[in-house]
Write an enzyme that holds these catalytic residues in place. Structure first.
Site, mmCIF file in Angstrom:
data_model
loop_
_atom_site.group_PDB
_atom_site.id
_atom_site.type_symbol
_atom_site.label_atom_id
_atom_site.label_comp_id
_atom_site.label_asym_id
_atom_site.label_seq_id
_atom_site.Cartn_x
_atom_site.Cartn_y
_atom_site.Cartn_z
ATOM 1 N N HIS A 157 0.845 -1.218 0.000
ATOM 2 C CA HIS A 157 0.000 0.000 0.000
ATOM 3 C C HIS A 157 0.869 1.254 0.000
ATOM 4 O O HIS A 157 0.540 2.256 -0.650
ATOM 5 C CB HIS A 157 -0.888 0.044 1.243
ATOM 6 C CG HIS A 157 -1.902 -1.046 1.337
ATOM 7 N ND1 HIS A 157 -1.840 -2.048 2.269
ATOM 8 C CD2 HIS A 157 -3.022 -1.284 0.600
ATOM 9 C CE1 HIS A 157 -2.882 -2.850 2.120
ATOM 10 N NE2 HIS A 157 -3.601 -2.420 1.112
ATOM 11 N N GLU A 209 -0.512 -3.777 -8.980
ATOM 12 C CA GLU A 209 -0.533 -4.843 -9.994
ATOM 13 C C GLU A 209 -0.687 -6.213 -9.355
ATOM 14 O O GLU A 209 -0.950 -7.190 -10.038
ATOM 15 C CB GLU A 209 0.762 -4.792 -10.816
ATOM 16 C CG GLU A 209 0.808 -3.631 -11.776
ATOM 17 C CD GLU A 209 2.039 -3.646 -12.647
ATOM 18 O OE1 GLU A 209 2.902 -4.536 -12.490
ATOM 19 O OE2 GLU A 209 2.159 -2.736 -13.490
ATOM 20 N N SER A 217 -2.593 -8.184 2.775
ATOM 21 C CA SER A 217 -3.135 -8.147 4.145
ATOM 22 C C SER A 217 -3.536 -9.547 4.590
ATOM 23 O O SER A 217 -3.509 -9.867 5.775
ATOM 24 C CB SER A 217 -4.351 -7.220 4.209
ATOM 25 O OG SER A 217 -4.014 -5.970 3.656
#
Ligand code: PAF
Length: 277
Positions: free
Chosen positions: A37, A148, A186
């Site tokens: 992120h 991506e 995550s």
């Protein structure tokens, strides 16, 4: 970094920045932030003069048997990371702010949204496209940044923005990997220690397929062999392992950019990854 929770406050901040002549980048996330992120944030900070990050665990993109309730939520820690990185505004709306009781609209992307992740997770891309369309309209940013790592999602969002004439440029950012090659996600938090040791095999197999395709290997044989290697390594089920066209996700043809896509289950976790070929 200011945090706002309503669309009205988001729009007021954007309006002020526009009057000052700023360019605006948007980084949509569901939180539980990791270096993948933060690479999106960095790309936005480099390309624009104001960056908005969003944290919203979007219920519309979770199936009934999926992990909506247990999805990791760490807003305070995420907020510190974003502020330290230089993000200007965090938009963290509630579910009722995004979807009122009478919410009745959905976005569906025919074709591209129905294959691979779309068939393994029915409704997933409708949920993603609906929430991203809303975020793009709410923020009216110049550019929005997506990883991506979720390659099909990136293509689905590009198609949606193009089809709906949403003028925000959709930018793809390369996948960030752990030292052993595992793509950051995550959901890696769901892996046990033993599964974590097996997980990098996913990247090894698709990277190997990409290398051998470049050396003239055949897509079907390499995919079949790769599938066997994943099952031998301990993956319980391979949802798909395919060599596809990098723009349309149709079967790859020689001479055009291709992508190797994979989704496989390891214990409770479902991992996806892809590489260019
Ligand atoms: O990739 C994600 O985290 C989500 O699918 C997104 C794009 C933020 C939409 O909820």
């Amino acid at each position: 970094m200011e945090t706002v929770r309503t669309v009205a406050d988001l729009r007021a901040a954007v309006k002020g920045w526009r009057q000052e002549g700023h360019s605006i980048g948007l980084v949509p996330t569901m939180g539980a932030l990791h270096p993948g992120h933060m690479a999106l944030v960095k790309a936005s900070l480099e390309a624009t003069t104001r960056t908005i990050a969003t944290i919203f665990v979007n219920p519309k993109q979770f199936g009934p048997a999926e992990d909506l309730d247990s999805y990791p939520r760490h807003e305070a820690a995420d907020s510190e990371l974003l502020a330290a990185a230089g993000v200007d505004l965090l938009f963290a709306p509630s579910v009722p702010e995004m979807y009122g009781d009478d919410f009745a609209t959905g976005v569906h992307i025919d074709g591209l949204g129905d294959i691979f992740e779309g068939s393994a997770r029915p409704g997933f891309f409708d949920g993603v496209a609906t929430v991203v369309a809303k975020l793009l309209c709410q923020a009216a940013a110049d550019s929005a940044f997506f990883g991506e790592k979720d390659y099909q999602q990136l293509l689905v969002i590009r198609r949606m923005a193009q089809d709906l004439n949403i003028p925000t440029a959709i930018e793809g950012v390369p996948t960030v990997r752990e030292a052993d090659g595992l793509a950051m996600s995550s959901r890696n938090a769901y892996l046990t220690a033993a599964e974590r040791a097996t997980a990098p095999m996913l990247f090894k197999v698709i990277a190997d397929i990409a290398t051998r395709l470049a050396a003239g290997g055949g897509a079907a044989d390499l995919s079949q062999e790769g599938l066997g290697r994943l099952i031998d390594a301990g993956f319980t089920c391979v949802d798909y392992l395919a060599v596809v066209d990098g723009e349309t996700l149709a079967p790859a043809t020689r001479g055009r950019p291709a992508r190797v896509l994979v989704a496989a289950r390891l214990g409770q976790a479902r991992l996806i990854d892809n590489v260019a070929a």
